[in-house]
Structure formats: structure tokens, C-alpha cells
Design an enzyme around this catalytic site. Structure first.
Site, PDB file in Angstrom:
ATOM      1  N   GLY A  25      63.035  28.308  12.441  1.00 54.26           N
ATOM      2  CA  GLY A  25      62.775  29.540  11.718  1.00 54.26           C
ATOM      3  C   GLY A  25      64.101  30.086  11.221  1.00 54.26           C
ATOM      4  O   GLY A  25      65.149  29.446  11.358  1.00 54.26           O
ATOM      5  N   HIS A 280      43.341  17.520  42.044  1.00 50.82           N
ATOM      6  CA  HIS A 280      42.725  18.100  40.856  1.00 50.82           C
ATOM      7  C   HIS A 280      41.420  18.775  41.259  1.00 50.82           C
ATOM      8  O   HIS A 280      41.413  19.961  41.571  1.00 50.82           O
ATOM      9  CB  HIS A 280      42.491  17.019  39.793  1.00 50.82           C
ATOM     10  CG  HIS A 280      41.965  17.550  38.495  1.00 50.82           C
ATOM     11  ND1 HIS A 280      41.513  16.735  37.488  1.00 50.82           N
ATOM     12  CD2 HIS A 280      41.817  18.823  38.052  1.00 50.82           C
ATOM     13  CE1 HIS A 280      41.125  17.485  36.459  1.00 50.82           C
ATOM     14  NE2 HIS A 280      41.286  18.737  36.784  1.00 50.82           N
ATOM     15  N   GLY A 401      48.167  17.376  32.447  1.00 48.52           N
ATOM     16  CA  GLY A 401      46.807  17.368  31.927  1.00 48.52           C
ATOM     17  C   GLY A 401      46.632  18.189  30.669  1.00 48.52           C
ATOM     18  O   GLY A 401      45.506  18.394  30.213  1.00 48.52           O
TER      19      GLY A 401
END
Length: 527
Positions: A25, A280, A401
Site C-alpha cells: 500500500g 482436533h 487447518g
């Protein structure tokens, strides 16, 4: 006198950080001005893709890599991808522009009012120089912290600092070096060796950090020397052991009770290069079977400290592997039987290819040293059943994940490993998170094969709906996607295949740049 920008560029060049992944930017332009010709700037069209590419590049090369982001908004866009880099312990050095110092307190447009806290707790270190003279030292700290911790760092720099002229003290940073050593002492080595040598029925659990550290072959040598069964730690983002080896028992399930069940019968569990454990789905139970001892060896002090059970040695696993192999005698039967198991016939499906057919085609057509970047969670079981991965650096998966890793990471991987073929295996749901990586691949002529598995669903979510007893939730269907025109719009040649022979023919076709192959597949579950 030299400017802060000039000293920074020279420092980065001396440290080998001459490839910059970025999406700039206005605040970043003063840093990028007068960039030496030895630097390569790799543009991504979204900050999440930028970090994903850098993550793949860092994992491929094993070295810190520079990422250039915009202030608060751009840095915020990158945070989802950053979670994967944190879990894979990738040494990314994130730099971001900041408003001029006099405008920060005014909360001017593009000011990052509390820049050092934005990326916490994800990064291992976050800073902003106290003044222009502190820019070189702060940049050096960001680089060294990333390497020492093997964790991303973040540095925000007010853009008026870059043109400031600095005295000779600032240039002292150029000659700095920082090294890390975690060699276990003799007593520690003897304790681990004795535990393994006297165990009745030991088992190895190997983690992704072994592959990261270049210890794949040493892990194989140890397992074969002692004829020990090998599990891979749950949720691996890299593969530390050949998955068709006769000693390979699989990837441990990611639940407390299933892990304990899998380890039943072993009196010693030796975990090398992995957390204990990355669970998990919540399946409660005992952490370990009754009477089982666990010893963890890791160079990640945080992973050792937070483990709920077992003994831990914080040390480089390399000398531990070597000591165990050289100090313990070979076990009888270590050379019996074939080293690698035969590959099974792939499952089939009606109306579309079964994922196993796709993976069998990859196994049969791709070079043995292919790097696979995989982001198709619903096909995990099919993947491990069909693939035959025997070399280091063959498998990469989003470590936290977080979707959007696969396509960008494959681009970064191919840039970092130009002598190895790279194939990205991506689900149609995952592909949308990092789709703009196709543009970068096209612009830089990166030779990646993208294989999109299209089944019109978020397959892993549908499976989890069954696990959690919530099968009727919305948002799991994604029909109407066609990645061929999307890829072509980004400049990547693409095709759709419907049959196994057509797929094999396409995979055998050489390509000097990127290409995309879309395959309609049957929906499957991770298990």
C-alpha cells in the site's frame, strides 16, 4: 550518511532475504524504493495469498523469508493465513508500513494505532522502532527472532523513517549474526537411550518437525535399525516417514481416546519432533493406556511445556536420533520382508471418479520426487491409502487447518524448489480461498500443476456434521463452480477431465508453466 532504507536493504541482502512476497500500500512504497537489483519482488493479489506463498517458500527453503504487507487493513487480511505459518513454525518476517510518526496519534487514515498488538498472540515477536535510528536494529531483531523461534515475527515501520539519515552506529547491525544450539548432554542422551533399549514393546511417533529439519532419512534409518513400528503424529502438515513402508502404521487419529487406543500394548511411546498431541475432534478418554510411558523430544519449548502428560526433552532431535541408532543394537528381524508394501487397487464410484482413482493416477504418472501440497480434507483417508511417498519434502498440508493455504503455498514451494515438480491437490471449497494465487503463478511462469477435486460440497463439514450430531446445518453445498474459465481468466491454461484415462493423459503432459486440471469426484469423508 546512509539512510535507514539503504542499511535495511544491505542487511536483508547479507542475510539472504532477497525474495520479498508482498502486496503493498502507500505506506510501504518508501521501503520498496531503490530496491537493489539482487532482490526479487513477488506480487500477490491478496495478503492471505501473499503469506501462503511465503509460507510455502519458507518451508521449501528452510530459511526466513520477508513478507511486505500494508498497515492495519492489509495485515489483518493476512492473519488467517498466518495461523498456518505459526503452526508449521515457518520463519516469516512480516513487515508493514505505518503512517508518519506525527500522524499516528491523530489516527490519520492508514495509521495502525497500536501496531505491536495487532498480530499478537500469533507472532513470536512484534515491534515498532522507537525512532528512525532504531529501524536497522529492529529489523535485525525481527529476522533473528523468526529464525531462533521458528515462528513468524512482525515489524511496523513509520514510512518517514526510511529516508532518515543515520550515523555509524546504525550500520553496526550489518555485521551481526545469531545462532541457535540445543545439543542434549550425555546424561540426557543416556536416559533416552536406556528407556528405549529396555522397553518391552516400544513405538515411535514422528512429527512434521523432523521433515522440516531434514531428518526424514535419519528417522527411517532408526526405525529400520530397531525394527520399530511408526505412527505419524496427529494432523501432520509434513510427512516424516514413508507412508508405504512396512513399519508405517498410519497417521494417529486426532482425538484423545482414539490416540490412546492406537497406542495400547506399547509400554514406551517415543515422540520425536511433534507436539503431544494436536487433537482436533473432542473424543475424551485417558491420554495414554495404563502403564504406558511417553517421552517427547522436541526443540519447541512451548510444545514441551504445554503437553498434558509424559516426559519432555527440549533438544535438537538430530543428535538424539543419531545416538539411538548408534548406541542400541539392531533388533532381530529388522531386515525381514519387503521394505515397502504393494499399492492397493483404488476404489471406484458411480458417475464420477473416486478420489482414490485420482490419487492412484498421480502416483502412477508423477515423478518420485514430486512435492504435493494438499488441501482437500475430506479425502484424507483416500490419500493415505493410495499415495506412495518415499522422499523428504513430499507432503505439505495447512498446519492450522486454515483454508487458503494450498494454492499459494504451492506457488511459493515451486519458487523455493525449482528442481522438484510441485502438484497442488485442492478441494473445490478450499480453492476459492486462495484462487488469486493463479495470477501470480501465471505472471511468474511458476510450473505448478493444480488438480482441483470438484464435488460441489464442503465435504469435511458434512462429515463433521455427522460427528457432532448436526447433519442438517446450512452452508455445506457449493454447486455451480467451474474453475476452468476462472483459471483461464487469471492466465493459467485449464481443462476438465471426466475419466481415469483422460486424467492420466493430462498428468503425463509436460508443462513449462502453471496448469489446472479440474476433476469431478465423488464425495467422501476424511475417515
Amino acid at each position: 550518511m546512509p539512510t535507514a532504507r539503504r542499511i535495511a536493504h544491505e542487511f536483508l541482502e547479507r542475510q539472504g532475504l532477497t525474495t520479498i512476497f508482498g502486496n503493498p500500500g502507500s505506506n510501504e512504497l518508501p521501503f520498496l524504493a531503490e530496491l537493489p537489483g539482487s532482490f526479487r519482488y513477488v506480487l500477490g493479489l491478496h495478503e492471505g495469498v501473499v503469506v501462503g506463498m511465503a509460507d510455502g517458500y519458507a518451508q521449501a527453503t528452510g530459511r526466513p523469508v520477508l513478507v511486505n504487507l500494508h498497515a492495519a487493513a492489509g495485515s489483518g487480511n493476512a492473519m488467517g493465513a498466518l495461523t498456518n505459518a505459526v503452526s508449521s513454525r515457518s520463519p516469516l518476517v512480516l513487515t508493514a508500513g505505518q503512517q508518519v510518526r506525527s500522524a499516528i496519534g491523530l489516527e490519520a487514515m492508514l495509521a495502525n494505532v497500536d501496531a505491536t498488538t495487532l498480530m499478537r498472540p500469533l507472532v513470536g515477536w512484534s515491534g515498532e522502532p522507537s525512532c528512525a535510528a532504531d529501524v536497522p536494529r529492529s529489523l535485525a531483531q525481527a529476522v533473528f527472532e523468526a529464525g531462533l523461534q521458528r515462528r513468524p515475527t512482525y515489524l511496523s515501520v513509520p514510512y518517514d523513517d526510511w529516508s532518515a539519515e543515520l550515523d555509524a552506529n546504525a550500520a553496526v547491525t550489518l555485521d551481526r549474526s545469531v545462532q541457535r544450539g540445543l545439543v542434549p548432554d550425555e546424561q540426557q542422551l543416556a536416559a533416552v537411550t536406556d528407556a528405549l533399549g529396555t522397553a518391552r514393546n516400544p513405538v515411535l511417533v514422528l512429527g512434521a518437525d523432523l521433515d522440516t529439519a531434514g531428518l526424514f532419512d535419519r528417522a527411517v534409518a532408526l526405525a529400520e535399525h530397531l525394527d520399530l513400528p511408526v505412527w505419524v503424529a496427529p494432523s501432520p502438515h509434513r510427512l516424516p516417514f514413508p507412508n508405504r513402508h512396512r513399519l508405517f502404521r498410519g497417521v494417529l487419529p486426532a482425538g484423545i481416546e482414539p490416540v490412546s487406543s492406537a497406542l495400547t500394548g506399547h509400554d514406551l511411546v517415543l515422540v520425536l519432533g511433534a507436539p503431544v498431541f494436536r487433537y482436533h475432534q473432542h473424543v475424551p478418554g485417558p491420554y495414554l493406556p495404563a502403564g504406558t510411558r511417553l517421552i517427547q523430544v522436541t526443540d519447541d519449548a512451548g510444545a514441551a511445556a504445554r503437553a498434558p502428560m509424559g516426559e519432555a526433552l527440549v533438544a535438537d532431535p538430530a543428535p538424539v536420533l543419531e545416538a539411538l541408532r548408534t548406541r542400541l543394537p539392531a533388533r532381530p528381524g529388522a531386515a525381514d520382508g519387503p521394505r515397502f508394501l504393494a499399492n492397493p487397487e483404488p476404489a471406484t464410484a458411480d458417475g464420477a471418479l473416486h478420489p482414490e482413482q485420482v490419487f492412484a493416477a498421480l502416483r502412477e504418472t508423477q515423478a518420485a520426487d514430486t512435492c504435493y501440497v494438499v488441501e482437500s480434507t475430506s479425502t484424507n483417508a483416500a490419500w493415505w491409502r493410495q499415495m506412495d511417498l518415499r522422499r523428504a519434502g513430499s507432503y505439505f498440508f495447512p498446519a492450522a487447518g486454515g483454508l487458503g493455504f494450498g494454492m499459494p503455498a504451492a506457488v511459493g514451494m515451486a519458487m523455493g524448489l525449482p528442481d522438484r515438480p510441485v502438484v497442488a491437490v485442492i478441494g473445490d471449497g478450499s480453492a476459492n480461498y486462495g484462487i488469486t494465487a493463479l495470477w501470480t503463478a501465471a505472471q511468474y511462469r511458476v510450473p505448478v500443476t493444480f488438480v482441483i477435486l470438484r464435488n460441489g460440497t464442503y465435504g469435511a463439514l458434512r462429515w463433521f456434521g455427522q460427528v457432532l450430531g448436526t447433519p442438517d446445518v446450512p452452508g455445506t453445498e457449493i454447486p455451480g463452480l467451474d474453475f476452468v474459465p476462472i483459471a483461464e481468466g487469471y492466465g493459467v491454461p485449464a481443462t476438465t477431465v471426466t475419466g481415469a484415462e483422460d486424467l492420466r493423459a493430462q498428468l503425463k503432459t509436460a508443462s513449462a508453466g502453471p496448469r489446472l486440471i479440474q476433476v469431478d469426484t465423488a464425495a467422501t469423508s476424511p475417515e
